[in-house]
Enzyme design. Structure first.
Site, PDB file in Angstrom:
ATOM      1  N   GLU A   1     -21.780  28.603  11.703  1.00 11.47           N
ATOM      2  CA  GLU A   1     -22.837  29.109  10.373  1.00 11.47           C
ATOM      3  C   GLU A   1     -22.910  27.958   9.531  1.00 11.47           C
ATOM      4  O   GLU A   1     -24.557  27.759   9.441  1.00 11.47           O
ATOM      5  CB  GLU A   1     -22.721  30.163   9.683  1.00 11.47           C
ATOM      6  CG  GLU A   1     -23.370  31.116   8.671  1.00 11.47           C
ATOM      7  CD  GLU A   1     -22.912  31.600   7.314  1.00 11.47           C
ATOM      8  OE1 GLU A   1     -23.828  31.644   6.620  1.00 11.47           O
ATOM      9  OE2 GLU A   1     -22.149  31.598   7.181  1.00 11.47           O
ATOM     10  N   ASP A   2     -22.005  26.696   9.064  1.00 15.80           N
ATOM     11  CA  ASP A   2     -22.912  26.491   8.331  1.00 15.80           C
ATOM     12  C   ASP A   2     -22.788  24.626   8.508  1.00 15.80           C
ATOM     13  O   ASP A   2     -23.366  23.919   8.167  1.00 15.80           O
ATOM     14  CB  ASP A   2     -21.471  25.953   7.351  1.00 15.80           C
ATOM     15  CG  ASP A   2     -21.605  26.940   6.776  1.00 15.80           C
ATOM     16  OD1 ASP A   2     -22.237  28.187   6.333  1.00 15.80           O
ATOM     17  OD2 ASP A   2     -20.452  27.444   5.616  1.00 15.80           O
TER      18      ASP A   2
END
Length: 737
Positions: A90-91
């Site tokens: 996600e990051d």
């Protein structure tokens, strides 16, 4: 940051990683350590440029989550690696799910994929995005329960480190935690984590209450330690004579559970007597004598202390569906105080503390596993997209926390159901087909209504018929999410058929009134008949509750509205006279609430579910049909609203309570004596600005209970009245509903 700061931070990261390997509950092989090291290196690389709100390097968060997974929950190396990687996809733009699978294999990739946060959904304004996210998160339960467990660990660490966040953000996250994550932890058997999540949730939703109880617990800790020591000394000699290998611990009740008991029973902190429990943990030589030793310890304890026969809980003979096993007894301890004693073997204690991980470590393969059965059954309800997301999550949450009862099938098999379950819930727990065809039920050989509440030990026999179909009344009888979900789904299918016929009937009837059935006219009718959706409209036409005269009335109002529109366009707008201006100024000046950072003055209504008055901590909730409604922060519906509809929550506070009066109800109970009512009315009438509107009392065998309805200007005045009432001789409890 200076080079020295960077060096210090790198040293702290390395130390945190080494500690992770030391505290692991499972024994790590060399391959396990290589896997964890590889995951750690990828996580460090992916998060190298990220920092948390507190300013520390982001990598400390995945390490902390992995630490909870390794030590407090006790999962394996695969789970520890997945916890380290849970935010990587996600990051970071450098890593995708395919990269994780290539580097760590399919299992880790599947868990990480499940943990990757759900992308935003395009939904209608009145559908909760958060509830849909919860539903999607719960769907991962069937893929791999480790996804949910790591998610709970992630939420625990976020709750432990929320100080740097904005207060409104803290409250939203805390509400979600109490609403869904704590009940999930409870259902999976992570009791220690559940208690910590609840306490932290209370800390941010009701900080004054949390810190008040915390301070009082610290003050009474020394007294509790002395009491537990005295209790232990009485039974220690007898246990030693039996040659048992054991230890005795005192366990304080969580802050959240003390608060819940205070609210439920309307008592103060000092009146909560079971603020702690005594836990006896013994070592069993073999599986065969584990149960025997538990009952031997029970015998020793009850030889010294009189047990409460209604408070015996035998979860050794019938373990909870989470795998929890123990013997709970409540005995009259020294100084006439009730004490709960929990008797567990070391194996049972590990399952109670570690939940899922220990449960599977000791799992007996020839037994059907109740947690697996629960997860498989849950999947059906989760995948039923017909159910409204908010209704589903609300029902699911209730089932997570519910206490269990054990009932028997006609053949003598034992079934676990939530407390409050009915024969209809039992029927759907056996099979959907049985539930759908339920005609009646026999409990212990006697015919009972479908609304009959089952009790532990009941033997239930379901009577079925091919001609029976579910009807809307069944929703009043069913309590479990499985049963309710199935009934709603079946009713919706039936309703859709009626609605399709209703749409055609409506088209014909509108044609006679020279109105075309289109999106515009449908929206007008939904609004006119005060409905929520077009499906409601078509369904009501189909069953005949929207009749011809009602449709003619709608057609007439449509014509009138059109005429009014043209008249208003042609008419000149009248100027305000002086009297109107002054009236507006007075209204503005004494408005009771302000909203948001800008402290705007808006129209609002007070919610009837919690009856807030000036001085209460409140928030505004933007409803679909009734504008802004004001609720107390301690409202029973607050958690649900904050969790499912955070985008509709408005900050609100009282600014002036001197010009308006509010109704409140005071509940009292105590020992009846002559002149008591006269004394109470004197107390209320002696308080300025408090007006008593009604008073009702009933006395039974010298004990009275009563309600007093009063009108007050604010919370401070109400508290003063209640404090003075508590001083009246004979009154035991005084609290506000």
């Amino acid at each position: 940051m200076t080079e020295i700061d960077i060096e210090k931070e790198n040293a702290a990261i390395a130390k945190a990683y080494k500690n992770l390997l030391k505290v692991s509950y499972t024994t790590l092989s060399d391959d396990d350590k290589k896997l964890i090291r590889k995951a750690f290196d990828v996580a460090v690389d992916a998060h190298k440029d990220q920092r948390r709100k507190s300013g520390e390097a982001y990598i400390f968060h995945p390490i902390a989550v992995a630490n909870i997974v390794a030590s407090e929950i006790g999962l394996d190396a695969t789970s520890i690696a997945a916890a380290l990687l849970h935010d990587v996809v996600e990051d970071s733009d450098d890593y995708q799910t395919e990269d994780i699978e290539r580097l760590f294999g399919a299992t880790v990739a599947k868990i990480v994929d499940g943990l990757t946060k759900i992308s935003s959904l395009k939904t209608d304004a009145d559908v909760s995005l958060q509830a849909e996210n919860f539903r999607k998160m719960l769907l991962t339960l069937n893929d791999d329960v480790r996804v949910i467990i790591i998610k709970i660990a992630d939420r625990l660490h976020n709750m432990q480190t929320m100080e740097s966040m904005r207060p409104d953000k803290q409250e939203k996250i805390a509400s979600e935690t109490l609403y869904i994550y704590a009940p999930l932890a409870h259902r999976i058997g992570l009791y220690n984590i559940k208690s910590e999540l609840e306490d932290l949730g209370l800390k941010y939703t009701e900080p004054d209450v949390y810190f008040d109880i915390l301070t009082k617990m610290k003050e009474s800790k020394q007294e509790q330690d002395v009491y537990i020591k005295e209790f232990n000394n009485i039974i220690k000699n007898s246990l030693d004579k039996e040659g048992l290998n054991y230890e005795i611990k005192g366990r304080p009740k969580s802050i959240f559970s003390i608060k819940r008991k205070m609210d439920k029973q309307g008592v103060s902190f000092d009146e909560v007597y079971d603020k702690f429990a005594v836990r006896i943990i013994y070592k069993a030589d073999t599986d065969g004598n584990e149960k025997f030793i538990a009952w031997k310890i029970y015998s020793v304890v009850t030889d010294h202390f009189r047990p409460n026969p209604t408070r015996l809980r035998d979860w050794i003979s019938s373990p909870k569906s989470t795998g929890y096993e123990a013997l709970h007894i409540t005995v009259m301890g020294p100084k006439g105080r009730w004490v709960e004693v929990q008797i567990r073997s070391r194996r049972m204690n590990e399952i109670a503390e570690k939940g899922y991980a220990a449960h599977y470590k000791y799992k007996n393969n020839d037994k059907e596993d109740s947690l697996d059965v629960w997860i498989n059954r849950l999947q059906e309800a989760l995948e039923n997209n017909e159910t409204n997301a908010v209704d589903f999550v609300e029902q699911f949450k209730l089932n997570l926390y519910s206490k269990e009862i054990f009932v028997f099938t006609p053949k003598g098999d034992l079934k676990s159901l939530p407390k409050g379950a009915t024969p209809l819930d039992f029927a759907f727990s056996i099979h959907t087909e049985v539930g759908m065809k339920t005609r009646g039920a026999k409990v212990n050989g006697k015919l009972v209504p479908l609304s009959h509440e089952l009790k532990s030990g009941d033997q239930v026999d379901i009577l079925t018929s091919e001609n029976v179909k579910p009807n809307p009344n069944w929703l009043d009888y069913a309590t479990t999410s499985r049963a309710r979900g199935k009934i709603k789904s079946l009713l919706k299918e039936k309703n859709k058929e009626i609605a399709e016929d209703g749409k055609e009937i409506l088209r014909r009837k509108l044609k006679q009134l020279k109105i075309t059935l289109n999106e515009n006219s449908v929206n007008e009718m939904v609004s006119h008949f005060k409905l929520k959706t077009s499906l409601d409209l078509f369904y009501r036409v189909g069953i005949g509750t929207i009749s011809n005269p009602m449709l003619k009335e709608y057609a007439a109002s449509r014509s009138n509205a059109l005429m009014s529109f043209f008249k208003n366009k042609m008419a000149r707008k009248p100027s305000l006279n002086k009297e109107d201006v002054e009236k507006d100024e007075i209204t503005d000046k004494y408005d009771m609430l302000v909203f948001g950072k800008e402290e705007e003055k808006l129209d609002y209504k007070l919610a009837t579910c919690c009856n807030p008055i000036p001085g209460d901590s409140v928030f505004g909730f933007l409803t679909i049909n009734e504008g802004i409604k004001i609720h107390k922060k301690s409202c029973p519906n607050a958690l649900s609203m904050h969790s499912n509809y955070a985008y509709r929550i408005m900050q609100a506070k009282w600014i002036d309570s001197s010009q308006q009066e509010f109704a409140a109800q005071i509940i009292l109970s105590g020992i009846d004596n002559l002149g008591l009512v006269n004394e109470m009315t004197k107390v209320i009438s002696s308080n300025m600005n408090v007006n008593m509107t009604s008073l009702s009392f009933k006395t039974e065998d010298g004990i009275f209970s009563g309600k007093i309805n009063v009108i007050v200007k604010n919370k401070t005045l109400l508290k003063k009245v209640m404090d003075n009432l508590k001083k009246v001789t004979g009154i035991d409890k005084v609290y506000r509903t």
